[in-house]
Design an enzyme around this catalytic site. Sequence first.
Site, PDB file in Angstrom:
ATOM      1  N   HIS A  36       9.387  -3.465   3.273  1.00  0.00           N
ATOM      2  CA  HIS A  36       8.963  -3.691   1.883  1.00  0.00           C
ATOM      3  C   HIS A  36      10.178  -3.972   1.001  1.00  0.00           C
ATOM      4  CE1 HIS A  36       5.590  -0.886   3.171  1.00  0.00           C
ATOM      5  NE2 HIS A  36       4.939  -1.959   2.767  1.00  0.00           N
ATOM      6  N   SER A  89       4.443   1.153   7.753  1.00  0.00           N
ATOM      7  CA  SER A  89       4.165   2.470   7.153  1.00  0.00           C
ATOM      8  C   SER A  89       3.539   3.383   8.190  1.00  0.00           C
ATOM      9  CB  SER A  89       3.218   2.313   5.971  1.00  0.00           C
ATOM     10  OG  SER A  89       3.766   1.396   5.068  1.00  0.00           O
ATOM     11  N   VAL A  93      11.189  -6.913   9.521  1.00  0.00           N
ATOM     12  CA  VAL A  93      12.351  -6.020   9.589  1.00  0.00           C
ATOM     13  C   VAL A  93      12.055  -4.987  10.667  1.00  0.00           C
ATOM     14  CG1 VAL A  93      13.783  -4.385   8.318  1.00  0.00           C
ATOM     15  CG2 VAL A  93      12.882  -6.412   7.161  1.00  0.00           C
ATOM     16  N   GLY A 124       5.253  -9.848   4.279  1.00  0.00           N
ATOM     17  CA  GLY A 124       5.989  -9.706   5.537  1.00  0.00           C
ATOM     18  C   GLY A 124       5.257 -10.395   6.678  1.00  0.00           C
ATOM     19  N   MET A 125       6.046 -10.998   7.574  1.00  0.00           N
ATOM     20  CA  MET A 125       5.451 -11.765   8.685  1.00  0.00           C
ATOM     21  C   MET A 125       4.908 -10.891   9.804  1.00  0.00           C
ATOM     22  SD  MET A 125       8.002 -15.012   8.806  1.00  0.00           S
ATOM     23  CE  MET A 125       7.426 -15.615  10.364  1.00  0.00           C
ATOM     24  N   MET A 183       0.846  -1.191   0.000  1.00  0.00           N
ATOM     25  CA  MET A 183       0.000   0.000   0.000  1.00  0.00           C
ATOM     26  C   MET A 183       0.887   1.249   0.000  1.00  0.00           C
ATOM     27  SD  MET A 183      -3.440  -0.978   2.004  1.00  0.00           S
ATOM     28  CE  MET A 183      -2.870  -0.777   3.678  1.00  0.00           C
ATOM     29  N   GLY A 184       2.138   1.072  -0.434  1.00  0.00           N
ATOM     30  CA  GLY A 184       3.038   2.215  -0.542  1.00  0.00           C
ATOM     31  C   GLY A 184       3.592   2.655   0.799  1.00  0.00           C
ATOM     32  N   ALA A 185       4.080   3.925   0.845  1.00  0.00           N
ATOM     33  CA  ALA A 185       4.809   4.428   2.014  1.00  0.00           C
ATOM     34  C   ALA A 185       5.891   3.406   2.368  1.00  0.00           C
ATOM     35  CB  ALA A 185       3.880   4.703   3.191  1.00  0.00           C
ATOM     36  N   GLN A 208      -2.531 -12.221   8.147  1.00  0.00           N
ATOM     37  CA  GLN A 208      -2.807 -11.952   6.730  1.00  0.00           C
ATOM     38  C   GLN A 208      -2.223 -13.059   5.845  1.00  0.00           C
ATOM     39  OE1 GLN A 208      -2.805  -7.982   4.576  1.00  0.00           O
ATOM     40  NE2 GLN A 208      -0.706  -8.581   4.194  1.00  0.00           N
TER      41      GLN A 208
HETATM   42  O1  PAF Z   1      -0.105  -5.852   3.696  1.00  0.00           O
HETATM   43  C1  PAF Z   1      -0.522  -4.906   2.992  1.00  0.00           C
HETATM   44  O2  PAF Z   1       0.142  -3.895   2.800  1.00  0.00           O
HETATM   45  C2  PAF Z   1      -1.892  -5.001   2.357  1.00  0.00           C
HETATM   46  O3  PAF Z   1      -2.786  -5.643   3.195  1.00  0.00           O
HETATM   47  C3  PAF Z   1      -1.874  -5.662   0.958  1.00  0.00           C
HETATM   48  C4  PAF Z   1      -1.431  -7.106   1.051  1.00  0.00           C
HETATM   49  C5  PAF Z   1      -0.936  -4.884   0.046  1.00  0.00           C
HETATM   50  C6  PAF Z   1      -3.267  -5.628   0.347  1.00  0.00           C
HETATM   51  O4  PAF Z   1      -3.736  -4.327   0.197  1.00  0.00           O
END
Ligand code: PAF
Length: 279
Positions: free
Chosen positions: A37, A186, A176, A147-148, A30-32, A153
């Site tokens: 990441h 983020s 991390v 990421g864990m 989701m950026g940031a 998720q």
């Molecule tokens: O983990 C995330 O950043 C979000 O849940 C994902 C997997 C990108 C889905 O929007």
Amino acid sequence: MQVLNTKNEVINLIDKFKKEQKTIGFVPTMGALHEGHLSLVEEAKKNCDVTVVSIFVNPTQFNDPEDLKRYPRTLENDVELLHSLDCDIVFAPSVQEIYPEPDTRKFNFGYLESVMEGAKRPGHFNGVGQVVSRLFDIVRPDKAFFGMKDFQQIAIIKEMVRQLHYDIEIVPCPIVREESGLARSSRNTLLDEEHRKNAAHIYATLKKAHYLVPETGVEQLKQWITDEINDNPFLEVEYVEIVDSETLKVVKDWNEPGKKVICVAVYAGKIRLIDNIVL
Ligand code: PAF
């Protein structure tokens, strides 16, 4: 590196790579972007011929409109970072591009969505299922990297892959951490200095808790972690749970078979943080 905004552009480029027998590694975000990441991107690059990163703040997974509004958005900087890592494709679509019409699908993740994040954030994992399946349909990766920190998720996405018969390997990657021990997220950029400093107490407590296993009983340990974190005036525990790392079934006794993980959600002021430690 190509920065693309439409599904069709991505689909066409992936078609070309697939014809060339190239393997596709995918990092949905989701950026940031932060070092967490970037470690996923590095892992994808090591394991696949082509690396695709998506940047999309998915509205359907936010159960709190305020959280969606204040979610950090730093596209220009993200693209620069990905360029420096020599990522191949950045997919940064609009909401209209991903959801030309509302997604009315309702996933049933059963027990997996009934605990922890699923219990506290109703509809969150349904939104994750909606967006990740849409992104998988566009990118068609061989492997996808997660990421864990978002431990639950990963279990949900593995279940979605099973239910929808995707031929995609889900690769969990280690958390991390900042130098202080705070798990990179983020949302950390939303913390003021005082809360950020004190948020390091979350992982420090999880590490101490690890040493108290198995002498301290499961329920006692959960209470100990809760009290220890709540003792810090900048932090407030939402939940502490100890679950089986595969099934997410709540652990009652240390003698139960299987790997166990302690998961926590903690408010640092208005900002909700999650973390975990695998025992
Ligand atoms: O983990 C995330 O950043 C979000 O849940 C994902 C997997 C990108 C889905 O929007």
